[in-house]
Motif scaffolding. Structure first.
Motif, mmCIF file in Angstrom:
data_model
loop_
_atom_site.group_PDB
_atom_site.id
_atom_site.type_symbol
_atom_site.label_atom_id
_atom_site.label_comp_id
_atom_site.label_asym_id
_atom_site.label_seq_id
_atom_site.Cartn_x
_atom_site.Cartn_y
_atom_site.Cartn_z
ATOM 1 N N GLY A 246 0.811 -1.420 0.139
ATOM 2 C CA GLY A 246 0.062 0.152 -0.017
ATOM 3 C C GLY A 246 0.883 1.170 -0.183
ATOM 4 O O GLY A 246 2.053 1.126 0.263
ATOM 5 N N PHE A 247 0.159 2.480 -0.236
ATOM 6 C CA PHE A 247 0.931 3.526 -0.172
ATOM 7 C C PHE A 247 0.386 4.615 0.710
ATOM 8 O O PHE A 247 -0.755 4.829 1.040
ATOM 9 C CB PHE A 247 0.804 4.400 -1.493
ATOM 10 N N ARG A 248 1.236 4.933 1.778
ATOM 11 C CA ARG A 248 1.098 5.832 2.839
ATOM 12 C C ARG A 248 2.055 6.790 2.823
ATOM 13 O O ARG A 248 3.090 7.271 2.094
ATOM 14 C CB ARG A 248 1.247 5.077 4.174
ATOM 15 N N GLN B 6 5.687 5.933 4.210
ATOM 16 C CA GLN B 6 5.581 4.604 3.844
ATOM 17 C C GLN B 6 6.017 3.798 5.074
ATOM 18 O O GLN B 6 6.379 4.201 5.894
ATOM 19 C CB GLN B 6 6.469 4.318 2.663
ATOM 20 N N ASP C 284 -6.615 6.053 -12.387
ATOM 21 C CA ASP C 284 -6.577 6.290 -10.999
ATOM 22 C C ASP C 284 -5.191 7.100 -10.285
ATOM 23 O O ASP C 284 -4.445 6.933 -11.225
ATOM 24 C CB ASP C 284 -6.941 5.220 -10.032
ATOM 25 N N ARG C 285 -5.345 7.506 -9.267
ATOM 26 C CA ARG C 285 -4.413 8.187 -8.879
ATOM 27 C C ARG C 285 -3.821 7.478 -7.561
ATOM 28 O O ARG C 285 -4.600 6.955 -6.626
ATOM 29 C CB ARG C 285 -4.327 9.652 -8.464
ATOM 30 N N ILE C 286 -2.496 7.524 -7.138
ATOM 31 C CA ILE C 286 -1.751 7.367 -6.067
ATOM 32 C C ILE C 286 -1.694 8.753 -5.317
ATOM 33 O O ILE C 286 -1.016 9.541 -5.612
ATOM 34 C CB ILE C 286 -0.365 6.650 -6.032
ATOM 35 N N SER D 110 -0.530 14.043 -6.265
ATOM 36 C CA SER D 110 -0.703 12.515 -6.511
ATOM 37 C C SER D 110 -0.034 11.964 -7.998
ATOM 38 O O SER D 110 0.556 12.970 -8.711
ATOM 39 C CB SER D 110 -2.157 12.123 -6.702
ATOM 40 N N GLU E 74 -1.879 6.033 -10.747
ATOM 41 C CA GLU E 74 -1.801 4.630 -10.220
ATOM 42 C C GLU E 74 -1.577 3.518 -11.023
ATOM 43 O O GLU E 74 -2.177 3.329 -11.973
ATOM 44 C CB GLU E 74 -3.244 4.260 -9.291
ATOM 45 N N ARG F 91 -0.183 -0.925 -10.681
ATOM 46 C CA ARG F 91 0.378 -2.017 -10.038
ATOM 47 C C ARG F 91 1.668 -2.224 -9.722
ATOM 48 O O ARG F 91 2.447 -2.691 -10.474
ATOM 49 C CB ARG F 91 -0.593 -3.322 -10.280
ATOM 50 N N THR G 24 5.067 -0.937 -3.075
ATOM 51 C CA THR G 24 5.613 0.236 -2.270
ATOM 52 C C THR G 24 7.116 0.631 -2.138
ATOM 53 O O THR G 24 7.270 1.903 -2.334
ATOM 54 C CB THR G 24 5.035 -0.238 -0.857
ATOM 55 N N ARG H 36 9.268 10.956 -4.789
ATOM 56 C CA ARG H 36 7.929 10.964 -5.555
ATOM 57 C C ARG H 36 8.017 10.864 -6.886
ATOM 58 O O ARG H 36 7.379 10.305 -7.551
ATOM 59 C CB ARG H 36 6.847 11.873 -4.778
#
Length: 841
Positions: free
Chosen positions: A351-353, A356, A743-745, A752, A755, A757, A760, A795
């Motif tokens: 996942g992305f936080r 991280q 979609d965006r991360i 952002s 997105e 796959r 991380t 990023r």
């Protein structure tokens, strides 16, 4: 009435989001620490990654604890409170149920101490040193007015207490489970099946379940491919679990296709199947028999247990706490690579936080020189490289965790039936501190199988793990991997992994290897492991599959291994792993007859991450169906069909082919499944539902022939074509742009990125004798403080699929950073191989 261990997780106070500090932290580049008289030199590179040089391993782990607290203090505290069940202590009463759940399934303080004492002495030293390093930084903050705790601590009037080795042990236990535990499926499948029986009747429910929760697809991709496959005589590969291979015709289906064994008394067989006819829902409720009521009670108990599980994990997501997603990895031998050196890619998907979950670290001492990612709160490097061996891991998806249905004493729900006698449950008690309120007393119970998850009217569900109190074995393995110098030493390390993980390595000698790791039970021959097990003692595990008999391969004949959480070997059951594989591009590229260059190896991640894998399999069916009757299509249908035909099956911003195909695919899923499979189940089956469509299209030639006619008597080609026409008409009528939007991360407060796959953390390692070229990327940055230069400096690199260099050599790091090297220290440290080109890519 019902007594359930409810997990109601209502969030009004949160620990998620970006930590901010009252005063900006100084991005120090070069400084020294001391641990028991041993000097530690810390050099931070251009991305703030700490390179810790020390005269002993103990001192290096002290340095790791210190720099981790310097970079991720709020994250450290967040993980500690989460994994020790103390969220309410900081965040208030809304988090009591989280703490109860963690303590219910976890260990007491005494048990954590017992676990810690079971590990080798050098690990105990490392954990103590790490804790001392964290506490050194905490003491500096408390004593220095120019430093400060994160603002969230100050606002809450909260000051972290000293770090303990048991905090690190608790984090290690929880993270090993969250990324290596898959056993909750038996509970969810049991809920799905019993719910469908109540809705559709037994026969139809059995057919649906057999189609959507298959045991073994003979065409599914395997990490150990056919030409190198070994026979695995024990465990999950029992032949009786994969029969029948061909279903009876739809119109003559008499028997339930879900095998449960002769004379099974498991809960889903308890009621007479004739009770559950198609008109069940319309029958007067007053006519329920005792078996019907028993079945409904058990269904309700399972449903409540699943609800608790789902709410707990949903709120781990909400709090941005670690949960399992998936990962990919591949490696090629020196013989397969253009350079003659082995290469390895690792992309753990967690996942992305912001920040991280992964934290980058380099440790260099006289006995080890290792760099890569770890988790805040634990010592060592979890995924990375040393001078001789590079490694990575993916979630194994193996089932080493079962739920048991317990029968309770009619007059005492803390007694249960096992082996023909009533036994007392173990009763445990603890106190949960609550911010702003009085402490809460919490009581929970265990059976011989494990923690009791829920109780209702004479029945209970308990959870049993093969790795109970052994999760820390993962860190024993990691410590050995950090120091491994060849493929056999790495294999020996893998034998300590208790939870389900795939491990991969590449070595300086040109070798590569894959091991499917974990402790897997040999289940009772009558037990279908998709379902909850009868807990009365009649369905107990028969043993554990030996490590040597788990799927593994060293130097496969075709020169590569690849994995994206798929089956480890052809004869090894892994639920719902189908022919349609989300990592199709991995095998497509690596199986090319030519030798693979470094750049081509790196590009696999980008290609696989953007591949709409189900288009690789389903698009030919769509095109064929439309081409049967091209004359029936209008000009716009022809135009958009050509856009799909020309599309390369990779997700692209602005691609019309992408948008048309995805809209067709979603509409096809709705037409085939929406009134037969519950919506939430369809959502959970994102990766396997495409294989079910393929099974339906392939008919009797499928790797898993279907029991249910999912095309409802219609000719499949007619359905595919009609849905395409309908989708195109709706898209044109909407007046909206036809171009696809990705979609965006989100990396809030940073912009952002698109997105796709991918991992991380991502690393690419090429290594040979006296040669190491390492690259990695960990977005958005090393530090959690938004004031830091290194909060978001990776990023944009990540968005462009670019990497920064991993450098293990002391002298090179000094030159890169402008630090004057210490000749005496350089002489005492592990020498690193000659590095590849240095600088951001």
């Amino acid at each position: 009435m019902r007594k359930l261990l409810a997990v109601v997780f209502i969030l009004s106070v949160t620990f998620s989001g970006v930590p901010t500090y009252k005063t900006a932290s100084v991005d120090r580049k070069h400084y020294f620490l001391d641990h028991k008289g041993v000097e530690i030199e810390v050099i931070r590179d251009a991305f703030g990654v700490p390179h810790v040089f020390a005269g002993s391993d103990e001192a290096a782990y002290f340095g790791q604890g210190y720099v981790c607290a310097e970079d991720r203090l709020a994250q450290l505290e967040k993980y500690r409170l989460d994994c020790t069940g103390r969220m309410a202590e900081f965040l208030g009463p809304q988090h009591i149920s989280h703490d109860e759940r963690v303590r219910l399934e976890g260990y007491t303080k005494d048990e954590l101490e017992e676990i810690f004492k079971s590990v080798p002495d050098n690990m105990q030293v490392a954990f103590h040193a790490f804790s001392d390093g964290v506490n050194k930084r905490l003491a500096e903050i408390k004593e220095s007015p120019e430093l400060a705790f994160p603002a969230m601590f100050l606002q809450a009037g909260y000051e972290p207490e000293n770090w303990s080795v048991l905090d690190s042990v608790a984090i290690g236990v929880q993270f090993a489970r969250r990324f290596g535990e898959s056993g909750e499926l038996d509970m969810h499948i049991s809920r799905l099946h019993s719910g469908m029986v109540l809705q559709h009747g037994r026969e139809e429910a059995d057919g649906i379940l057999s189609d959507i929760i298959w045991l073994n697809d003979s065409r599914a991709p395997n990490t150990v491919q056919d030409q190198d496959a070994r026979t695995v005589p024990l465990g999950l590969c029992r032949e009786e679990f994969v029969k029948p291979t061909t279903p009876p015709p739809f119109e003559s289906r008499d028997a339930a296709p879900v095998p449960a064994g002769e004379g099974s008394e498991d809960y889903w067989m308890m009621a007479d199947p004739k009770i559950f006819t198609a008109d069940y829902a319309s029958r007067p409720q007053t006519s329920k028999s005792e078996p019907e009521m028993e079945y409904e009670r058990i269904h309700d108990l399972i449903d409540e247990t699943c609800r608790q599980h789902d709410e707990f994990y949903a709120n781990l997501y909400a709090e941005e706490l670690p949960v399992k997603l998936g990962s990919n990895a591949w490696a090629i031998t020196g013989e397969k690579s253009e350079s003659g050196r082995a290469m390895l890619f690792g992309g753990p998907m967690m996942g992305f936080r912001v920040p991280q979950i992964a934290y980058e670290i380099h440790l260099n001492t006289p006995s080890q020189n290792v760099m890569g990612m770890t988790f805040a709160g634990v010592p060592g490097v979890l995924i990375g490289t040393n001078e001789k061996v590079a490694w990575t891991t993916t979630t194994g998806m193996g089932d080493c965790f079962d739920h048991f249905l317990e029968t309770l004493h009619p007059e005492n729900d803390r007694k249960y039936m096992f082996d023909g006698e009533w036994r007392d449950m173990q009763v445990l008690r603890d106190t949960i501190k609550v911010r702003g309120e009085q402490p809460r007393e919490f009581t929970w119970t265990r059976t011989v199988h494990g923690p009791v998850m829920s109780v209702d009217e004479g029945k209970a569900i308990s959870a049993s793990r093969t790795y109970w109190k052994k999760e820390i074995g993962a860190f024993v393995a990691i410590f050995k991997m950090n120091r491994a110098s060849n493929v056999r030493e790495f294999e020996e390390a893998c034998s300590f992994i208790e939870t389900s993980h795939n491990f991969f390595c590449a070595t300086a000698s040109g070798d590569i290897g894959f091991w499917w790791c974990g402790k897997f039970p040999v289940r009772h021959p009558a037990q279908d492991h998709r379902f909850i097990t009868n807990g009365d003692g009649s369905r107990e595990w028969q043993g554990i599959v030996p490590f040597e008999q788990l799927p593994h391969i060293v130097n496969p004949s075709h020169g590569y291994v690849g994995n994206w959480n798929n089956k480890p070997a052809k004869n090894w059951n892994l639920l719902m792993m189908g022919e349609m594989f989300w990592g199709n591009d991995i095998y497509e590229i690596l199986s090319a007859p030519h030798k693979i260059s470094h750049n081509e190896f790196r590009e696999v991640a980008h290609s696989a991450g953007t591949d709409i894998f189900y288009a690789d399999y389903l698009k030919p069916y769509l095109l064929s169906a439309c081409e049967e009757k091209l004359g029936d299509l209008g000009s716009k249908h022809h135009e958009l069909l050509q856009a799909v035909r020309d599309w390369d099956n990779h997700e692209r911003e602005g691609s019309i082919g992408t948008r048309v195909f995805l809209a067709w695919y979603e509409s096809l899923k709705d037409w085939m499944f929406k009134d037969r499979i519950p919506g939430e189940v369809l959502g959970e089956m994102r990766s396997s539902i495409s294989s079910l469509i393929l099974h339906s299209l392939d008919g009797d030639n499928s790797g898993v022939p279907c029991y249910v006619d999912w095309f409802r008597g219609e000719r499949p080609a007619n359905v595919l074509r009609a849905i395409f026409v309908k989708v195109v008409d709706e898209m044109l009528a909407s007046g909206k742009p036809l171009e696809h939007e990705m979609d965006r991360i989100g990396f809030n407060p940073l912009p952002s990125i698109p997105e796709t796959r991918r991992g991380t953390y991502m690393q690419i390692i090429e290594l040979g004798e006296n040669y190491l070229q390492g690259e990695n990327c960990l977005p958005p940055g090393q530090k959690e403080n938004s004031e830091s230069l290194h909060f978001g400096d990776q990023r944009e690199m990540f968005a462009r699929w670019e990497y920064k260099d991993m450098v293990l050599d002391y002298g090179t790091i000094c030159r890169m950073t402008g630090v004057e090297p210490n000749d005496a220290r350089a002489a005492s440290l592990r020498e690193a191989p000659v590095s590849g080109s240095v600088g951001s890519r």
